[in-house]
Structure formats: C-alpha cells, structure tokens
Design a protein around this motif. Structure first.
Motif, PDB file in Angstrom:
ATOM      1  N   PHE A 140      -8.319  -0.402 -36.398  1.00  0.00           N
ATOM      2  CA  PHE A 140      -8.511  -0.724 -37.747  1.00  0.00           C
ATOM      3  C   PHE A 140     -10.109  -0.749 -38.088  1.00  0.00           C
TER       4      PHE A 140
ATOM      5  N   ILE B 279      -0.763   5.236 -30.455  1.00  0.00           N
ATOM      6  CA  ILE B 279       0.359   4.681 -30.166  1.00  0.00           C
ATOM      7  C   ILE B 279       1.585   5.533 -30.069  1.00  0.00           C
TER       8      ILE B 279
ATOM      9  N   LEU C  99       3.925   5.800 -26.766  1.00  0.00           N
ATOM     10  CA  LEU C  99       5.460   5.699 -26.841  1.00  0.00           C
ATOM     11  C   LEU C  99       6.094   6.884 -26.235  1.00  0.00           C
TER      12      LEU C  99
ATOM     13  N   MET D 297       5.580   7.212 -22.609  1.00  0.00           N
ATOM     14  CA  MET D 297       6.622   6.210 -21.968  1.00  0.00           C
ATOM     15  C   MET D 297       7.913   6.757 -21.942  1.00  0.00           C
ATOM     16  N   PHE D 298       8.504   6.985 -23.112  1.00  0.00           N
ATOM     17  CA  PHE D 298       9.992   7.571 -23.139  1.00  0.00           C
ATOM     18  C   PHE D 298      10.072   9.107 -22.342  1.00  0.00           C
TER      19      PHE D 298
ATOM     20  N   ILE E 168      10.434   7.994 -18.756  1.00  0.00           N
ATOM     21  CA  ILE E 168      11.754   7.323 -18.408  1.00  0.00           C
ATOM     22  C   ILE E 168      12.886   8.320 -18.506  1.00  0.00           C
TER      23      ILE E 168
ATOM     24  N   LEU F  27      15.007   9.556 -15.079  1.00  0.00           N
ATOM     25  CA  LEU F  27      16.215   9.724 -15.221  1.00  0.00           C
ATOM     26  C   LEU F  27      16.949  11.112 -14.754  1.00  0.00           C
TER      27      LEU F  27
ATOM     28  N   GLU G   1      35.198  17.933  16.686  1.00  0.00           N
ATOM     29  CA  GLU G   1      34.457  18.394  15.564  1.00  0.00           C
ATOM     30  C   GLU G   1      33.100  17.502  15.707  1.00  0.00           C
TER      31      GLU G   1
ATOM     32  N   GLU H  16      30.580  14.795  14.469  1.00  0.00           N
ATOM     33  CA  GLU H  16      31.100  13.349  13.712  1.00  0.00           C
ATOM     34  C   GLU H  16      29.795  12.708  12.922  1.00  0.00           C
TER      35      GLU H  16
ATOM     36  N   LEU I 225       1.783  -1.872 -39.115  1.00  0.00           N
ATOM     37  CA  LEU I 225       2.220  -2.749 -37.935  1.00  0.00           C
ATOM     38  C   LEU I 225       3.668  -3.122 -37.832  1.00  0.00           C
TER      39      LEU I 225
ATOM     40  N   SER J   1       5.277   0.181 -36.743  1.00  0.00           N
ATOM     41  CA  SER J   1       5.030   0.286 -35.249  1.00  0.00           C
ATOM     42  C   SER J   1       5.984  -0.947 -34.600  1.00  0.00           C
TER      43      SER J   1
ATOM     44  N   ILE K 268       8.733   0.134 -31.791  1.00  0.00           N
ATOM     45  CA  ILE K 268       8.553  -0.324 -30.313  1.00  0.00           C
ATOM     46  C   ILE K 268       9.947  -1.148 -29.993  1.00  0.00           C
TER      47      ILE K 268
ATOM     48  N   GLY L 278      12.489   1.203 -29.461  1.00  0.00           N
ATOM     49  CA  GLY L 278      12.454   2.015 -28.369  1.00  0.00           C
ATOM     50  C   GLY L 278      12.729   0.813 -27.348  1.00  0.00           C
ATOM     51  N   LEU L 279      12.514  -0.198 -27.529  1.00  0.00           N
ATOM     52  CA  LEU L 279      12.812  -0.987 -26.140  1.00  0.00           C
ATOM     53  C   LEU L 279      14.357  -1.398 -26.164  1.00  0.00           C
TER      54      LEU L 279
ATOM     55  N   PHE M 281      15.566   1.694 -24.535  1.00  0.00           N
ATOM     56  CA  PHE M 281      15.443   1.835 -23.177  1.00  0.00           C
ATOM     57  C   PHE M 281      16.258   0.704 -22.310  1.00  0.00           C
TER      58      PHE M 281
ATOM     59  N   PHE N  42      22.227   3.527 -16.930  1.00  0.00           N
ATOM     60  CA  PHE N  42      22.049   4.024 -15.887  1.00  0.00           C
ATOM     61  C   PHE N  42      22.607   3.084 -14.921  1.00  0.00           C
TER      62      PHE N  42
ATOM     63  N   SER O 257      28.488   5.133  -9.355  1.00  0.00           N
ATOM     64  CA  SER O 257      28.367   6.048  -8.289  1.00  0.00           C
ATOM     65  C   SER O 257      28.307   5.332  -6.920  1.00  0.00           C
TER      66      SER O 257
ATOM     67  N   ARG P  74      30.707   6.461  -3.985  1.00  0.00           N
ATOM     68  CA  ARG P  74      30.223   6.973  -2.557  1.00  0.00           C
ATOM     69  C   ARG P  74      30.793   5.849  -1.620  1.00  0.00           C
TER      70      ARG P  74
ATOM     71  N   SER Q 161      37.199  10.858   9.879  1.00  0.00           N
ATOM     72  CA  SER Q 161      36.722  11.217  11.168  1.00  0.00           C
ATOM     73  C   SER Q 161      37.595  10.712  12.099  1.00  0.00           C
TER      74      SER Q 161
END
Lengths: 533, 237
Positions: A6, A30, A34, A37-38, A41, A45, A531, A533, B16, B19, B23, B26-27, B30, B37, B44, B48, B59
């Motif tokens: 600013f 910013i 972001l 960050m994304f 992530i 994944l 076999e 194991e 602001l 933003s 954010i 985004g959060l 996420f 996930f 999963s 498993r 076996s």
C-alpha cells in the motif's frame, strides 16, 4: 516506514519519492502466493495418487508373477508327463545291470531315474509371454527303495520349482510342486502292466497293436502314461507259471520239463508208469495237506460259483463231472466226482492246472444236484471273498460268462471295488507242457457270451493271444491283460487296472513275473503345492 | 499528478475484501478437497484392509491340506472346513525327519531336530496308505512323547512326519472383528469394523469362497473365489 504494501496510499509529501516502479502491485504477489499454495496442494494430491497407483501396480505385478510361477510348474509337470507318455515302456534291462540296481538301488538312483526318463536330470523348461517369463526345474531324489525279491520299487521325490519374472522389475515369485514318481525294475509282476502286447510270445508273425478305438484303458490316477497297449519285441511272458504249478503239485520244479509222466503220476497218486495220465480231475493230496487240482484232458465247462461260505468249482468233461467245494471259514473241502464223495478238514491250494483246453469258463449258480449251472446272462459273483484262484491251462480257454468277485459292483461299466481280497488269475498256455497238434494257449471271449461281459481277472495268454469271437461286444476287464496278440474285431475292450492284486505277499497275480528284467514307471502323482507367502 | 496518485481507501478496502473473498473461497475449496481426500483415503484404507484380509485368507487356504493327502483321504483330518462358525484350515507346517522306525504301541518319537515342536501341538505320521494324528505331550531334546500310541508300524524310509498347523477364522459379531487363531492360540484381530463374514468350501469342484462387508461401507461386499490346490483330488489319489 518502508513497507512494501500500500505504498501508493501512504499520505505525505514524500510519497512520490518512495515509489519504486519495479516493486509495484502487491496483489500480484498475493495471487502468486495463492497460486503457489493451490499448485502445491494439487501436486501433493497428484503425488499421493501416484503412490496409490504404484501400490496398486505392485499388487497387480505380484499377482501376475504368482500366475507366471504357477504356469511354470504346470508346464514342467506337463513336460514330465509327456516324457513318460513317450517312453517305450517296458524298458528292457540287461541282467547284470538289473542285479546291480537290485543289490543297491540308492547307489544307482541317478542311473535309474535317467533311464526311466530317457534324459539327463535335473530337467528344466522355460516360457513366457512378452516381458513376462518363467523358468522351471525338476529335481529328483530317491526317497525309498523297497526290494520285492526279483524286483524292487523305488519312490523318487520330484521337486518341481518355478521362478517367475517381469522385465525391469526386481521382484520375482516362486512356486513349488512336490510329486512322487514310482519306478519298478527287475522281473516285474505281469499285473503291473494294464495291457501288454508281447509280440514275441505268439506262434506266427508279430501282431499289430489293437486299434485305439477298440481298446480303452483306465490305468488309474497318476498312470496316464500307461493308458495304452505297451508293446514289447522281446518275450516277457513266462513260458510257464512255475510258482503256481509248484504250489498245486506240491513239488519243486525248475522247469516244466521236469514234470515227467512218471513224476506226474506219482504226484497224482497213480501207479508209477511211463504211460500218460488218464483223463480226469485229480485233487492233489500229500503229507502236508491238499495241493491244487490237476485236470488231464479238455474240459467242456469249468464253472465257478459261490455257495454260502464256500467256493465251488464245477469241472465238466465229456460224460463226467467233478465238483470241488471249499469253505475257508469252516476249513472244509469236499470233492464229488464219478468215484464218489470225499471230505477233508483242510483247504486246497486254489490252483487249477488244466493240461488241455477249457471250452467254456464262467460263473454259475447251484443246479440243485450239487453242481453248478453256467449262467451266461446273470451278473452273479463267482469268486468268494478272500479266495485267490489261479487257473493255468495248456490249451485255449474260452470265457463264456461274467467272472465277478463277491463285493464288487459295476455301475455304468465302472467297477466299485471294495476290500474283498479275492483274485482270479487265468494263464492260458502257461503250463509249459506241449499241446498236441496246435498252438499253445489262447484266451477267447465266446460267441455266446453276454453282450456286455464283465471280467475281474488278471489275464495272460500266449499262443493265439486274446480275441473276441462272434458278434461285436464290449468286454469290461477289471484287472490287466498280457497277451501275445489282441484281436478285438468290431468289439471293444475297456480295461480298468486293478492294482490291488499286485500288492501283498500272498498275491496270486504277483507270482507271474516277466521272463526278463525290465523297468516300468508305475506312477507320477502330485503330492503338495507351495508358493511364496 | 495522476502518476503519483495511489489507491484510495475505497479501492484498498475493495481489494482487501476481494482478497478476503478469494482467500476464504480458497480455504473452503481446500477444506472440501481435504475432506474429499480424507474420505477417499479412508475408503481406500478400508478397501486395502479388506483385501489384505482376503489375501491372508487365500494364503492360508493355499496351505490347506498340504502334505496331508493321506490323512485327509482317510478322513482323519478335514484339511479345509467351512461352516457358519467360520473357517478351519489344516496343513503341514514343517517336515520332521524321523531317526528310527515307529513300532506299534510306541509313544516316543525321535527326530533330527525337534526345536520347532511345542507341547500341545499335533503331528501327523503317515506312509502311502496309512496315517495317524498325535498330540505332543512332552518334548525333551530331539525326542517327544505322543498321545495316543502309534497304531501301526511306520518304516523310517517310507514314512513322513509333519508338524500340523491349524488356523481358524471366525467373526466376533458383537465387536465386528474377524479373528484369526493359529494352533489354538488367542484369536488375533485380522479386520475390524466388519459387518459380514461368510466362507464356504465346495469339495466337488474344490473351490472355496469368502465374502465380507464392512460397517463403514454398507453396500460394498468384498468377495473372493479361491482354489485350494492341495485339497485337489489329484493330491489324494
């Protein structure tokens, strides 16, 4: 304050001075943060998904490796079975070699197994598809050897192992199959051969094997390599059933030639003379007890039957009849003939020697007059449980009806064997005595025999061999057949090997052994699978 | 002047706010992704775990009847038995090398190495035609006592002695746990949160079948058909 944010909004006269064109736009920073960050992530994944994929792929690869290893074992075991199926059993052995093996099988284990397979051991094979491969190997080790007099049985442990691999993959998998390979070598009991064609035991030209369509052999599990007529060019059928004849006549014979008319007359209890023995049926008796039955001349009928707890044999000659009954439970024997009836509190040797032929042999029922009537259609038991009967003839034998043991049932041509301990051995041409004016021996199924004839016996025939006479019919044989010739015509012979008679020390069938030492693989059976194991 | 003018307060507040919105969005995104996930990972892991339990079962079934062809053929052992109560698997763990022939009535067996034998375990002695199962009563060096006494003669060359292993699978319905019990020991939990566990064995085609379901996934049923090779009739003949 010289903050980076600013800056433009900061009041004051020096605001313009502090402006740095290269660092304008905090929002971009910013947004970049972001974005970073994304992206992180997202990448994380994606990375986790990759781990998951790798784990899944590894699991899939292990499954594929297991299947490959299993294929290797199956292929190698199949190869062994094929090797046995291609071997020309029985394999002839020279006397010296057989004696050396018999005296110490363990010392010759490698030689024995390599002779049996016709190749060097260990054996191996490999295979695969594209990047997937396997290598298999069979190792043989002698587990046990059992001497049985003139031959021995050896049990080899076969360890078939296979290792699989995939190109560019470190992991490998292994599968293992343990199998048992049984081998017999030496002078073997004839009953070990489901069907043996002895091309040297006939009188004329060597015969051709019977057609595959007419002959069906079920040798039992692990014996697929014996599901064919085994052919030998060297004579293996013995000239005579010496051990059975010795049991019957209660004399020691080195060869049948030792059985002179004088000796025979003495054995039969006749006046000593060089004249031939008069035609008839003789129950041999001596100090130790009763011997077997000796028949001089041809028999029109020999009928076997069961009457309560007694085994009955009815001998019919031309114009005369003899009936022998013996009960193992009561330890009693009864002989009825033209000369009357005799009773003994002992049992005879279950051996019948016929110096002649038998025009009709079969099972029968009591005819009400103490004898037996031949039943050509009825499936009735004619051999008592526990009786081990041997019939040896000089001339041809014609089977006219079913020969079924007590305790054995047949369902749709498949015998259901129970532990009955009985045996029937028929050896045509096996007395070693010369047949006047014609070929020795011959085992025939008569033209009047049932359309579906059932025989439970160990059949051996020299001379004319084995033949089906009359119209086409099916013969079910639970036992084994060894003959100089097999002529089925349009008929069918279905042999279901009964390995039972060959076992046991008192087996009548095991008395008949090959004239020369041979090697035979008895069975190859899987035992256990393992076999990684 | 225009070049030196910065953002106004309104512009700053707006930026602001924007933003903040970005954010927060985004959060939230996420958070949603994380929940998704975690749900996927949980699913999963359940999958498993269920598959690993079936792998273990397969076996064990692979060992059913191994080296026990004669005693299974004689009906002394089942090899593999499945019922409502669960599944019982019998197989040979290791071969014990006999030092001498076994006479009828004998109660002690001497082997080359008895280190793996514990009191209470069972051993199977057999040759090509006969077999007998014994319980180990005492172990001393490389000799152990058996109960009952040997009922027949077993020649060292032709007989084989195996240490028997028994594995049992059963569902603890109240706790929702499949337990695996080996040689009479305590049942170890193999899989938790189990809603359904069934096993069957069909002697005719020689196939075993197992199915299980988890409480966390009501609709999903895990099934597996297995071929217990050592129970095949070819091994028993």
């Amino acid at each position: 304050m010289k903050g980076i944010c600013f800056r433009k909004t900061c009041p004051g006269p020096s605001g313009n001075e502090g402006r740095r064109p290269a660092r304008r736009g905090a929002a971009a920073v910013i947004v970049l943060a972001l974005f970073l960050m994304f992206s992180s992530i997202g990448l994380a994944l994606i990375h986790l998904t990759q781990i998951s994929l790798h784990a899944g792929r590894a699991g899939k690869n292990l499954t594929v490796l297991d299947i490959l290893a299993e294929n290797g074992v199956k292929q190698e075991f199949g190869n062994l079975s094929d090797v046995l199926a291609a071997q020309p059993f029985p394999l002839p052995l020279d006397e010296t070699r057989a004696e050396a093996w018999l005296s110490d099988p363990a010392a010759h284990a490698g030689e024995i197994i390599e002779t049996a397979l016709g190749r060097r051991t260990p054996t191996s094979s490999s295979g695969g598809w594209e990047a997937q491969t396997w290598k298999a190997e069979s190792e043989f080790s002698l587990r046990a050897a059992r001497p049985q007099g003139s031959f021995f049985e050896a049990e080899f442990l076969v360890a078939v192992t296979s290792r699989s691999a995939i190109d560019n993959l470190k992991a490998t998998r292994r599968a293992r199959l343990e199998a048992a390979l049984d081998i017999a070598a030496g002078n073997l009991p004839l009953s070990r051969f489901p069907v043996l064609l002895d091309r040297a035991a006939g009188g004329g030209n060597p015969p051709e094997p019977p057609s595959v369509e007419g002959l069906e052999i079920d040798p039992g599990p692990g014996r697929a390599h014996l599901a064919r007529a085994l052919v030998t060019e060297e004579r293996l059928l013995p000239v005579s059933a010496i051990p059975s004849m010795e049991r019957a006549l209660q004399v020691k014979l080195l060869t049948p030639r030792n059985l002179t008319p004088t000796l025979l007359r003495r054995v039969l209890g006749l006046e000593e003379s060089p004249d031939p023995v008069p035609e008839g049926v003789y129950l041999i008796r001596d100090d130790p007890g009763l011997g077997g039955v000796y028949v001089q001349g041809d028999l029109r009928e020999l009928v076997l039957g069961v009457e309560e707890d007694a085994q009955v044999l009815c001998f019919r000659g031309v114009g005369s009849e003899w009936t022998l009954k013996f009960s193992p439970r009561r330890n009693r024997t009864e002989l009825t003939g033209p000369e009357g009836r005799e009773v003994f509190n002992t049992l005879p040797q279950a051996v019948v020697i016929v110096d002649g032929g038998i025009e009709a042999l079969g099972g029968g029922r009591p005819d009400g007059s103490g004898g037996l009537r031949l039943c050509s259609d009825e499936e009735i038991p004619s051999i008592l449980k526990g009786v081990k009967l041997t019939i040896v003839s000089t001339g041809p034998v014609t089977i006219a009806s079913h020969l079924i043991h007590q305790g054995v049932t047949w369902e749709r041509g498949i015998p259901s064997i129970k532990e009955n301990g009985s045996e029937l051995v028929i050896f045509s041409g096996g007395t070693g005595l010369s047949a006047p004016g014609g070929p020795e021996g011959g085992l025939f199924v008569g033209g009047d025999a049932p359309q579906e004839l059932k025989i439970q016996a160990e059949l051996v025939s020299t001379g004319a061999g084995f033949a089906l006479k009359g119209p086409a019919r099916t013969v079910y044989l639970l036992g084994a057949l060894q003959a100089s010739e097999i002529r089925l015509g349009a008929g069918r012979l279905k042999v279901h090997l009964d390995p039972g008679p060959a076992d046991g020390d008192d087996s009548a069938a095991s008395e008949l052994r090959t004239a020369r030492p041979v090697l035979l693989v008895l069975s190859l059976k899987p035992r256990a699978w393992s076999e990684d194991e | 002047m225009g070049n030196t003018k910065g953002f106004s307060l309104v512009e700053s507040l707006l930026s602001l706010a924007f933003s903040l919105i970005i954010i927060l969005a985004g959060l939230e995104l996420f958070g949603v992704s994380r929940d998704f996930f975690l749900r996927l990972r949980s699913g999963s892991e359940d999958r498993r775990a269920a598959l690993a339990a079936l792998d273990k079962l397969e076996s064990d079934i692979g060992r059913a009847g191994r080296f026990l062809a004669v005693p299974v053929g004689l009906g002394l052992l089942d090899g593999l038995d499945a019922g409502e109560g669960g599944l019982k698997i019998e197989g040979a763990e290791e071969e014990l090398a006999l030092l001498r022939d076994i006479e009828p009535g004998q109660r002690r067996i001497e082997v080359v190495d008895a280190s793996g034998i514990k009191i209470g375990r069972e051993v199977v002695l057999g040759d090509g035609t006969g077999a007998q199962v014994f319980r180990v009563d005492a172990v001393e060096d490389d000799t152990f006592s058996i109960d009952p006494a040997a009922g027949a003669f077993y020649a060292r060359e032709t007989s084989r002695l195996f240490l028997l292993t028994r594995v049992e699978y059963a569902l603890d319905a109240a706790a929702g746990i499949i337990r695996r019990k080996e040689n009479g020991g305590g049942g170890q939990p193999l899989l938790e949160s189990v809603r359904l566990f069934e096993a069957s064995y069909d002697e005719g085609p020689n196939t075993a079948f197992a199915r299980l379901a988890l409480r966390t996934k009501e609709k999903k049923i895990y099934e597996r058909h297995m071929f217990p090779k050592n129970m095949s009739r070819a091994f028993r003949k």
